[in-house]
Design a protein around this motif. Structure first.
Motif, PDB file in Angstrom:
ATOM      1  N   GLN A 228      34.142  50.175  46.903  1.00  0.00           N
ATOM      2  CA  GLN A 228      33.559  48.565  46.249  1.00  0.00           C
ATOM      3  C   GLN A 228      32.094  49.339  45.960  1.00  0.00           C
ATOM      4  O   GLN A 228      31.824  48.725  44.838  1.00  0.00           O
ATOM      5  N   LYS A 238      37.042  49.493  36.563  1.00  0.00           N
ATOM      6  CA  LYS A 238      37.626  48.041  36.349  1.00  0.00           C
ATOM      7  C   LYS A 238      37.131  47.549  34.993  1.00  0.00           C
ATOM      8  O   LYS A 238      37.747  46.979  34.216  1.00  0.00           O
ATOM      9  N   ARG A 283      42.883  41.989  29.581  1.00  0.00           N
ATOM     10  CA  ARG A 283      42.356  42.058  30.868  1.00  0.00           C
ATOM     11  C   ARG A 283      42.846  43.250  31.915  1.00  0.00           C
ATOM     12  O   ARG A 283      43.533  43.922  31.415  1.00  0.00           O
ATOM     13  N   PRO A 284      42.124  43.567  33.013  1.00  0.00           N
ATOM     14  CA  PRO A 284      42.260  44.468  33.778  1.00  0.00           C
ATOM     15  C   PRO A 284      43.611  44.346  34.701  1.00  0.00           C
ATOM     16  O   PRO A 284      43.570  42.958  35.037  1.00  0.00           O
ATOM     17  N   LYS A 285      44.112  45.094  35.018  1.00  0.00           N
ATOM     18  CA  LYS A 285      45.331  45.226  36.045  1.00  0.00           C
ATOM     19  C   LYS A 285      45.347  46.018  37.207  1.00  0.00           C
ATOM     20  O   LYS A 285      44.724  47.092  37.079  1.00  0.00           O
ATOM     21  N   GLY A 286      46.119  45.841  38.361  1.00  0.00           N
ATOM     22  CA  GLY A 286      45.890  46.577  39.430  1.00  0.00           C
ATOM     23  C   GLY A 286      47.204  46.778  39.832  1.00  0.00           C
ATOM     24  O   GLY A 286      48.091  46.176  39.743  1.00  0.00           O
ATOM     25  N   CYS A 290      45.942  47.708  45.142  1.00  0.00           N
ATOM     26  CA  CYS A 290      44.716  48.355  44.669  1.00  0.00           C
ATOM     27  C   CYS A 290      43.705  47.517  44.425  1.00  0.00           C
ATOM     28  O   CYS A 290      43.680  46.235  44.347  1.00  0.00           O
ATOM     29  N   ILE A 291      42.270  48.049  44.759  1.00  0.00           N
ATOM     30  CA  ILE A 291      41.123  47.244  44.632  1.00  0.00           C
ATOM     31  C   ILE A 291      40.406  47.838  43.560  1.00  0.00           C
ATOM     32  O   ILE A 291      39.057  47.388  43.406  1.00  0.00           O
ATOM     33  N   SER A 293      41.248  48.534  39.784  1.00  0.00           N
ATOM     34  CA  SER A 293      42.023  47.794  38.672  1.00  0.00           C
ATOM     35  C   SER A 293      41.518  48.549  37.412  1.00  0.00           C
ATOM     36  O   SER A 293      41.062  48.119  36.598  1.00  0.00           O
ATOM     37  N   VAL A 297      45.165  45.797  30.381  1.00  0.00           N
ATOM     38  CA  VAL A 297      46.488  45.165  29.514  1.00  0.00           C
ATOM     39  C   VAL A 297      45.839  45.058  28.028  1.00  0.00           C
ATOM     40  O   VAL A 297      44.392  44.604  28.090  1.00  0.00           O
TER      41      VAL A 297
END
Lengths: 601, 160
Positions: A228, A238, A283-286, A290-291, A293, A297
């Protein structure tokens, strides 16, 4: 038993039998799971001279010991089989939630053998396993297949399936899971098609257990923080997805353009992740656990290319973009949707269309060959139309669906196929980035970036800085990445977790989950063992040092424009050192001492 | 002042770290089926929504419970707690909850509903996207409201 479930499921489609076996845990300790374990099972059970599309080939789905836990971004699985594209051990890695679901259903691996007499799908609900008639779903796209199979099984089942490309046995067909995730490369979808297996639906209600919960949680919290806090793992992917690389590689002068005729594309920015985020991104997807992403989409409103789905990844945006001389991101996104819906590899198909464009411009092929289409670089509607045709296998598309090597060779110009061991090389020009060229040349599955991602250091400066233009130190760098990825893939982790963590964190999480103590050295040794195992298989397929090569263009035709103008790849300066550091002889054959050291002899 | 669990579907990526954290907290292993929170994904739309007990003030599960096993916590504000010692597993709570946020688990002979990990929900700790929030009731909608207010701010800045 921790990490592993202890059970392997075997399905013989010829006999219609379903059996459960104890997972060989001694082997699991040495090969982990996924790519390593799947490869070991294949080597032990499939004769090297087996025809990849015959019933004697096997198709193995295997998650890793970390899969199904909350180790960050480690929910992956591998599809392992003899590759119809190029006879190597195809290990195609995918995310989503299919791998974890297999674990919750109780399995370390699913081995599929034989061939069903008619189209079938497999329904796995914990220990209830059925082979079912798939005549009603054969012919459907991957999203429709997923919905149809779910309607007959469970609405929350995780479904992996092939599309029309796999049914047509295209050697670049993939296997899609949860509609948008792909086990993309080397034609694993054709093997599934050759077995008349349309889909696998899994629903599991079991658990993945952990040897030392407190130690594991502490290791996971540490790994999460590191990812992170990383500019790529924590924020970049992301925000912009992998397609953020378009501008980075173009600024490096290593964005292959017009079938590698150049390494710089002036309008590349229009196809990059920043442009995608501004227009097509919903939007982002994971993936599971997953952290990061990085998933995208996306939606295209432009009526000419309208669609809704996911992607493109960087390599797909490059293949249908710069490599085809195209900067229309709506069209690129549409081509990517078509590939996912029909189950075909975006990298290989995009690069094959680029190859066809060059054949067309050289006059080797004409509109008579291409169903009347003016297949020139930069022709946007032509690119999308050719993608559609390859997906459905109609007209000239049937030739494109064979991949660029078979296409170019059929017209007498194999040198125009930008492939290593017949597999298309991805979106990083080895003339501008030396080390990735060595990786392409030596990679056990041919043209491939993920199993030796030297770009992380050579371009992205992740943890270390190395000049992309020099050859010094690249052999060692390649080997480190290849070994690391062998172990990481086999643990069930995602390559992108290395934007934050490394072998130390992975070995610690693995030790805490399995109760088997893995040091960093042992973890890396597992990767080296897997790499050598794959190499031995390739040697049995007749591959020699002559095949540890790059397309001639990359060695002799300098990049024409951009920051890396004038550069070629200097493979000859790196390959001998690579063999030496690998403990292989001058012909690239692992020495007896090396094999003994790795417990492979 | 009481803390509430807020769900932000707009931020959810469908990674299900919440389910993993929940089942790990309650069972020291990973069994999404044991999770008190579920993140459902609609794959065609690429949209995910987490679902969990909202600790209703006037809770149907508490009303129908014949033994008082499902009760308002006396130690934690805004928590509907489940007392396994008193529960007879009649499952009326699972029937009554209109959201489907309580279920019976045969393997562990338990009612699975969110207990906020007794005031420190692990799903919130492990959600990488801020899709789950454990906030004071007074600030319950602050992040959402303020994010929208910021859009107005941008618009007004331009015209003023």
């Amino acid at each position: 038993m921790f990490g592993w479930t202890g059970t392997t499921l075997r399905v013989d489609l010829t006999k219609g039998t379903i059996t459960r076996e104890a997972t060989d845990l001694e082997l699991a300790h040495d090969y982990l799971g996924a790519r390593g374990m799947g490869g070991k099972i294949m080597i032990d059970e499939v004769a090297p001279d087996t025809d990849a599309l015959s019933p004697a080939n096997k198709l193995i789905f295997s998650p890793g010991p970390l899969t199904g836990t909350f180790a960050p971004s480690a929910g992956r699985f591998e599809v392992v089989t003899k590759a119809p594209l190029n006879n190597v051990i195809a290990g195609s890695n995918s995310g989503g939630a299919f791998g974890p679901e297999l674990k919750y259903a109780g399995y370390d691996a699913l081995i599929i053998e034989g061939k069903a007499a008619k189209p079938v799908y497999l329904w796995i609900k914990n220990d209830e396993v059925e082979i079912r008639d798939a005549s009603a779903v054969w012919g459907h796209t991957t999203p429709d297949t997923t919905d149809l199979v779910r309607a007959e099984t469970d609405e929350d089942a995780k479904v992996a399936c092939i599309g029309p490309a796999g049914e047509h046995l295209s050697p670049i067909a993939n296997i899609m899971n949860e509609m948008h995730r792909a086990a993309g490369r080397s034609g694993v979808g054709a093997v599934m098609g050759s077995k008349n297996l349309k889909a696998i639906a899994v629903f599991g209600t079991g658990a993945v257990t952990v040897a030392d919960p407190d130690r594991f949680k502490a290791a996971v919290m540490k790994a999460r923080k590191l990812i992170q806090a990383h500019p790529v793992g924590g924020t970049g992917l992301k925000a912009y997805g992998t397609d953020v690389l378009v501008n980075i590689l173009n600024q490096t002068g290593a964005l292959p353009t017009r079938n590698y005729q150049d390494g710089y594309f002036p309008t590349a920015d229009k196809t990059g992740g920043e442009s995608l985020a501004a227009k097509q991104l919903v939007r982002p997807k994971g993936c599971f656990s997953c952290i990061i992403s990085c998933g995208r989409v996306t939606k295209v409103d432009n009526p000419a290319y309208a669609g809704y789905g996911e992607g493109p990844e960087y390599e797909s945006a490059w293949a249908f973009g710069a490599d085809c001389g195209i900067d229309d991101l709506d069209a690129i996104t549409k081509a990517n949707f078509l590939c996912n819906e029909h189950g075909i590899d975006t990298i290989s198909l995009g690069s094959t269309i680029a190859c066809a464009m060059e054949l067309f411009e050289l006059g080797v092929i004409t509109a008579k060959d291409t169903d009347g289409v003016q297949l020139t670089f930069g022709n946007v509607p032509a690119m999308v139309e050719m993608t559609r045709k390859a997906c459905t296998g109609e007209g000239f598309g049937a030739k494109l669906a064979q991949g660029s090597y078979r296409l170019a060779e059929s017209y007498g110009h194999p040198e125009l196929s930008m492939t290593c061991k017949k597999q298309e090389t991805p979106a990083y020009d080895p003339r501008g980035v030396q080390g990735i060229g060595l990786n392409y040349a030596t990679n056990n599955r041919g043209g491939d970036h993920v199993r030796g991602y030297t770009i992380a250091i050579e371009v992205l400066q992740n943890g270390a800085v190395m000049d992309p233009r020099v050859t010094e130190g690249k052999a060692d760098l390649d080997i480190t990445f290849q070994n690391l990825t062998g172990a990481l893939d086999s643990a069930g982790a995602c390559l992108f977790s290395t934007f934050g963590i490394g072998a130390g964190e992975l070995a610690e999480m693995l030790s805490a989950v399995t109760g088997v103590e893995y040091s960093v050295d042992e973890f890396m040794k597992i990767g080296e063992r897997i790499w050598n195992q794959e190499r031995l298989w390739n040697l049995k397929q007749g591959y020699t040092t002559d095949d540890d090569a790059l397309p001639k263009r990359l060695l002799t035709e300098p990049i024409k424009t951009g920051p890396a103008k004038g550069e070629v790849n200097h493979l000859d300066k790196m390959l001998p050192e690579y063999y030496q550091l690998r403990g292989w002889d001058e012909k690239g054959v692992p020495t007896k001492a090396k094999l003994k050291e790795l417990s492979l002899a | 002042m009481a803390k509430v669990l807020m769900i932000h579907p707009d931020k959810c990526t469908g990674c299900r770290n919440c389910e993993l954290a929940c089942s790990f907290e309650h069972e020291s292993r990973f069994r999404p089926g044991a999770s008190r929170v579920q993140a459902y994904t609609w794959e065609r739309e690429g949209m995910s929504v987490p679902m969990m007990c909202q600790q209703c003030d006037d809770a149907a599960c508490v009303k129908v419970c014949p033994t008082g096993a499902m009760h308002r916590s006396t130690t934690l504000a805004n928590l509907v707690d489940w007392d396994e010692r008193v529960c007879i597993r009649c499952k009326m709570c699972t029937v009554a909850c209109p959201f489907g946020n309580a279920r019976y688990d045969a393997a562990s002979s338990s009612i699975f509903k969110c207990d906020t990990c007794q005031g420190a929900p692990e799903c919130v700790t492990f959600c990488p996207n801020g899709a789950l929030e454990f906030v004071d009731d007074e600030q319950q909608v602050r992040s959402r409201k303020k994010a929208y207010a910021a859009k107005f701010k941008e618009a007004f800045q331009e015209v003023s």
